[in-house]
Design a protein around this motif. Sequence first.
Motif, PDB file in Angstrom:
ATOM      1  N   THR A 242       0.811  -1.084   0.026  1.00 19.90           N
ATOM      2  CA  THR A 242      -0.035   0.031   0.164  1.00 19.90           C
ATOM      3  C   THR A 242       1.032   1.177   0.151  1.00 19.90           C
ATOM      4  O   THR A 242       2.004   1.244   0.539  1.00 19.90           O
ATOM      5  CB  THR A 242      -0.965   0.010   1.120  1.00 19.90           C
ATOM      6  N   VAL A 243       0.417   2.192  -0.466  1.00 20.42           N
ATOM      7  CA  VAL A 243       1.421   3.382  -0.814  1.00 20.42           C
ATOM      8  C   VAL A 243       0.683   4.697  -0.838  1.00 20.42           C
ATOM      9  O   VAL A 243      -0.443   5.036  -1.117  1.00 20.42           O
ATOM     10  CB  VAL A 243       1.880   3.449  -2.403  1.00 20.42           C
ATOM     11  N   SER A 244       1.362   5.629   0.164  1.00 17.70           N
ATOM     12  CA  SER A 244       1.177   7.002   0.411  1.00 17.70           C
ATOM     13  C   SER A 244       1.909   7.772  -0.553  1.00 17.70           C
ATOM     14  O   SER A 244       3.103   7.899  -0.397  1.00 17.70           O
ATOM     15  CB  SER A 244       1.217   7.268   1.886  1.00 17.70           C
ATOM     16  N   VAL A 245       1.300   8.753  -1.352  1.00 17.46           N
ATOM     17  CA  VAL A 245       1.941   9.701  -2.249  1.00 17.46           C
ATOM     18  C   VAL A 245       1.966  11.065  -1.543  1.00 17.46           C
ATOM     19  O   VAL A 245       0.831  11.526  -1.485  1.00 17.46           O
ATOM     20  CB  VAL A 245       1.634   9.738  -3.713  1.00 17.46           C
ATOM     21  N   ILE A 246       3.110  11.522  -0.962  1.00 21.79           N
ATOM     22  CA  ILE A 246       3.144  12.787  -0.463  1.00 21.79           C
ATOM     23  C   ILE A 246       3.232  14.040  -1.478  1.00 21.79           C
ATOM     24  O   ILE A 246       4.546  13.746  -2.311  1.00 21.79           O
ATOM     25  CB  ILE A 246       4.369  13.028   0.800  1.00 21.79           C
ATOM     26  N   VAL A 247       2.607  14.996  -1.743  1.00 15.28           N
ATOM     27  CA  VAL A 247       2.709  15.883  -2.731  1.00 15.28           C
ATOM     28  C   VAL A 247       3.031  17.382  -2.180  1.00 15.28           C
ATOM     29  O   VAL A 247       1.724  17.817  -1.640  1.00 15.28           O
ATOM     30  CB  VAL A 247       1.795  16.115  -3.570  1.00 15.28           C
ATOM     31  N   PRO A 248       4.153  17.736  -1.573  1.00 18.48           N
ATOM     32  CA  PRO A 248       4.346  19.289  -1.258  1.00 18.48           C
ATOM     33  C   PRO A 248       4.273  20.177  -2.451  1.00 18.48           C
ATOM     34  O   PRO A 248       4.584  19.957  -3.413  1.00 18.48           O
ATOM     35  CB  PRO A 248       5.768  19.233  -0.797  1.00 18.48           C
ATOM     36  N   CYS A 249       3.457  21.218  -1.912  1.00 19.47           N
ATOM     37  CA  CYS A 249       2.995  22.112  -3.008  1.00 19.47           C
ATOM     38  C   CYS A 249       2.735  23.368  -2.532  1.00 19.47           C
ATOM     39  O   CYS A 249       2.184  23.777  -1.532  1.00 19.47           O
ATOM     40  CB  CYS A 249       1.799  21.600  -3.871  1.00 19.47           C
ATOM     41  N   ARG A 250       3.253  24.373  -3.341  1.00 19.53           N
ATOM     42  CA  ARG A 250       3.079  25.804  -3.212  1.00 19.53           C
ATOM     43  C   ARG A 250       2.909  26.619  -4.375  1.00 19.53           C
ATOM     44  O   ARG A 250       3.929  26.620  -5.378  1.00 19.53           O
ATOM     45  CB  ARG A 250       4.250  26.545  -2.228  1.00 19.53           C
ATOM     46  N   ASN A 251       1.731  27.179  -4.443  1.00 18.12           N
ATOM     47  CA  ASN A 251       1.647  28.089  -5.714  1.00 18.12           C
ATOM     48  C   ASN A 251       1.579  27.054  -7.216  1.00 18.12           C
ATOM     49  O   ASN A 251       2.188  27.264  -7.924  1.00 18.12           O
ATOM     50  CB  ASN A 251       2.556  29.166  -6.102  1.00 18.12           C
ATOM     51  N   GLU A 252       0.915  25.815  -6.787  1.00 17.65           N
ATOM     52  CA  GLU A 252       0.864  24.859  -7.951  1.00 17.65           C
ATOM     53  C   GLU A 252      -0.570  24.430  -8.450  1.00 17.65           C
ATOM     54  O   GLU A 252      -0.989  23.513  -8.625  1.00 17.65           O
ATOM     55  CB  GLU A 252       1.652  23.518  -7.555  1.00 17.65           C
ATOM     56  N   ARG A 253      -1.420  25.567  -8.370  1.00 22.39           N
ATOM     57  CA  ARG A 253      -2.892  25.300  -8.508  1.00 22.39           C
ATOM     58  C   ARG A 253      -3.020  24.529 -10.062  1.00 22.39           C
ATOM     59  O   ARG A 253      -4.145  23.706 -10.137  1.00 22.39           O
ATOM     60  CB  ARG A 253      -3.611  26.701  -8.685  1.00 22.39           C
ATOM     61  N   GLY A 254      -2.277  24.890 -11.143  1.00 26.62           N
ATOM     62  CA  GLY A 254      -2.593  24.390 -12.181  1.00 26.62           C
ATOM     63  C   GLY A 254      -2.247  23.060 -12.579  1.00 26.62           C
ATOM     64  O   GLY A 254      -2.317  22.225 -13.682  1.00 26.62           O
ATOM     65  N   THR A 255      -1.446  22.392 -11.523  1.00 24.10           N
ATOM     66  CA  THR A 255      -1.227  20.928 -11.684  1.00 24.10           C
ATOM     67  C   THR A 255      -1.889  19.755 -10.721  1.00 24.10           C
ATOM     68  O   THR A 255      -1.819  18.840 -10.929  1.00 24.10           O
ATOM     69  CB  THR A 255       0.206  20.845 -11.232  1.00 24.10           C
ATOM     70  N   ILE A 256      -2.632  20.615  -9.930  1.00 24.42           N
ATOM     71  CA  ILE A 256      -3.404  19.494  -8.984  1.00 24.42           C
ATOM     72  C   ILE A 256      -4.260  18.328  -9.728  1.00 24.42           C
ATOM     73  O   ILE A 256      -4.214  17.325  -9.379  1.00 24.42           O
ATOM     74  CB  ILE A 256      -3.998  20.402  -7.990  1.00 24.42           C
ATOM     75  N   GLU A 257      -5.118  19.063 -10.566  1.00 12.37           N
ATOM     76  CA  GLU A 257      -6.084  17.826 -10.852  1.00 12.37           C
ATOM     77  C   GLU A 257      -5.418  16.982 -11.807  1.00 12.37           C
ATOM     78  O   GLU A 257      -5.760  15.873 -12.081  1.00 12.37           O
ATOM     79  CB  GLU A 257      -7.150  18.805 -11.890  1.00 12.37           C
ATOM     80  N   THR A 258      -4.461  17.355 -12.672  1.00 15.79           N
ATOM     81  CA  THR A 258      -3.700  16.290 -13.435  1.00 15.79           C
ATOM     82  C   THR A 258      -2.951  15.407 -12.656  1.00 15.79           C
ATOM     83  O   THR A 258      -3.054  14.243 -12.955  1.00 15.79           O
ATOM     84  CB  THR A 258      -2.673  17.343 -14.232  1.00 15.79           C
ATOM     85  N   ILE A 259      -2.362  15.765 -11.388  1.00 16.61           N
ATOM     86  CA  ILE A 259      -1.828  14.860 -10.505  1.00 16.61           C
ATOM     87  C   ILE A 259      -2.613  13.899  -9.907  1.00 16.61           C
ATOM     88  O   ILE A 259      -2.624  12.647 -10.181  1.00 16.61           O
ATOM     89  CB  ILE A 259      -1.135  15.560  -9.436  1.00 16.61           C
TER      90      ILE A 259
ATOM     91  N   THR B 137      -3.892  27.266  -4.499  1.00 16.92           N
ATOM     92  CA  THR B 137      -3.849  26.031  -4.511  1.00 16.92           C
ATOM     93  C   THR B 137      -4.775  25.319  -3.468  1.00 16.92           C
ATOM     94  O   THR B 137      -5.338  24.130  -4.095  1.00 16.92           O
ATOM     95  CB  THR B 137      -2.266  25.878  -4.534  1.00 16.92           C
ATOM     96  N   LEU B 138      -4.622  25.726  -2.234  1.00 21.48           N
ATOM     97  CA  LEU B 138      -5.498  24.896  -1.401  1.00 21.48           C
ATOM     98  C   LEU B 138      -7.027  24.946  -1.753  1.00 21.48           C
ATOM     99  O   LEU B 138      -7.512  23.617  -1.769  1.00 21.48           O
ATOM    100  CB  LEU B 138      -5.604  25.530   0.103  1.00 21.48           C
ATOM    101  N   ASN B 139      -7.547  26.059  -2.306  1.00 23.43           N
ATOM    102  CA  ASN B 139      -9.059  25.777  -2.904  1.00 23.43           C
ATOM    103  C   ASN B 139      -9.065  24.841  -3.829  1.00 23.43           C
ATOM    104  O   ASN B 139     -10.063  24.055  -4.054  1.00 23.43           O
ATOM    105  CB  ASN B 139      -9.473  26.987  -3.350  1.00 23.43           C
ATOM    106  N   GLU B 140      -8.056  24.868  -4.900  1.00 21.86           N
ATOM    107  CA  GLU B 140      -8.028  23.776  -5.869  1.00 21.86           C
ATOM    108  C   GLU B 140      -7.998  22.304  -5.500  1.00 21.86           C
ATOM    109  O   GLU B 140      -8.722  21.279  -5.869  1.00 21.86           O
ATOM    110  CB  GLU B 140      -6.997  24.166  -6.741  1.00 21.86           C
TER     111      GLU B 140
END
Length: 464
Positions: free
Chosen positions: A229-246, A270-273
Amino acid sequence: MIEKLTDISSTIQKPYYYWLKKNWYYHFFVTQFYQWAVEPGSVVLQIGCKTGYILDAVKPRIGVGVEAENECRESAQQQFSCYQFVQTIPEINDQKFDYIILSSTLMETEDIQLLLLSLQRFCSSHTRIIIDGYSFLWEPLLWCAQKCGLRRQTIFKNWLSQTDIENFLYLSNFEKITNGRRMLFPWYIPGISYVLNRLLAYIPLVNRLCLIEWTIARSIAKKEIMNPTVSVIVPCRNERGTIETIVTNMPQFGQNTEIIFVEGHSTDGTLNEIERVASLYPEKNVRCFVQTGADKGDAVRLGFSMAHNDILMIFDGDNTVPMHELPLFVQALIIGKGELINGSRFVYAMETGATRFLNVWVNYCFSLGFSWLLGQSVEDTLCGTKVLLKKDYERIARNRSYFGEVDPFSDFDLLFGAAKLQLKIVDIPVHYKRRTYGSPQVRYFYHGFILLRMWFFALGKFKF
């Protein structure tokens, strides 16, 4: 039949503790190495343990020593009654050990391969074999020292190079993780011994003259992790445009995959996205946390602490590593190719505009420096994709006080911690892409200074 280690008690003029006192500086130096290499509270087996002083020094939770010499074994049992001491390997109960110590043992044993093969039954995938011995360059000097009464009379049957040891390990289904050399001068002279053994002994080429050669290895018997089982950790700051793709393109790994975004006080929504996408794709098991600190290292540590699954993966929110390559990382981990799987951006050709030319060369130079420091090859210290078992990360976290929380990236926290615990580090090349949203958050000169600082910090911890 597993042979006893050579019993030479008939040739000993003085008890072993006499030589421990006489050559205290050498034994202190050897003991310090094992205290560095062995995690306290572990389950430890030592073959050829003499009076048990090394076994006791590493503070095991359970300690077992094998010693053929009756006088040494009886002394060990009397002095360290909390551990078990036996005469031969077959007397050991079937159990798995965290560490198996072979201090000068391979130099004295009759059949090295048979001895190593006999140790497989005590090994799990996390067992570490720690071997030390003398360089063949010192054979005439040690012979003279014995004749002059400066060291204990010992019969060495084998003078092995590190290449010889690596070959014996390979033939016995073990794999070298790292090796090195220590101690140019085995006697204590104030000031001089420090300069020779703490400074000059680590200089390339000069260190080939060292007395002690050591190797750390692991078993490579196939031990595949079932139903990961895998947990993917995605640190993000000002990355709104990549969230849905990820979220939509993230592969499903094993029985369960969760995606944990750690948001870093973005100003672009980004948080709202993340919240919008999480509600839009509930089947993707998306969770989100807002970090309290300011750097990526804080975000990764928060994400790891919140993860539910057995395998932890870091995937940067800039989405510059192709997600279809991520299963290669998980596969390398679960079949035992390595224990910290590290991405490398500098093998395949990068997409135009992915990074600056100067950044490539700076990272290349630092990769050489860090590989030398860590004793394992690391081609890319700052690739944002890394995978390891959660239980290994928890060990790294427990030992973090050795290095402190000095890493703003999280990469060095994992690399240093893995190297200190002798975890096998393996690089997997990735096809690095340019950003499709936002601008790079790398501050080249500032982060270059941090890289240099981290290198000197590691120099003090791993070498001096």
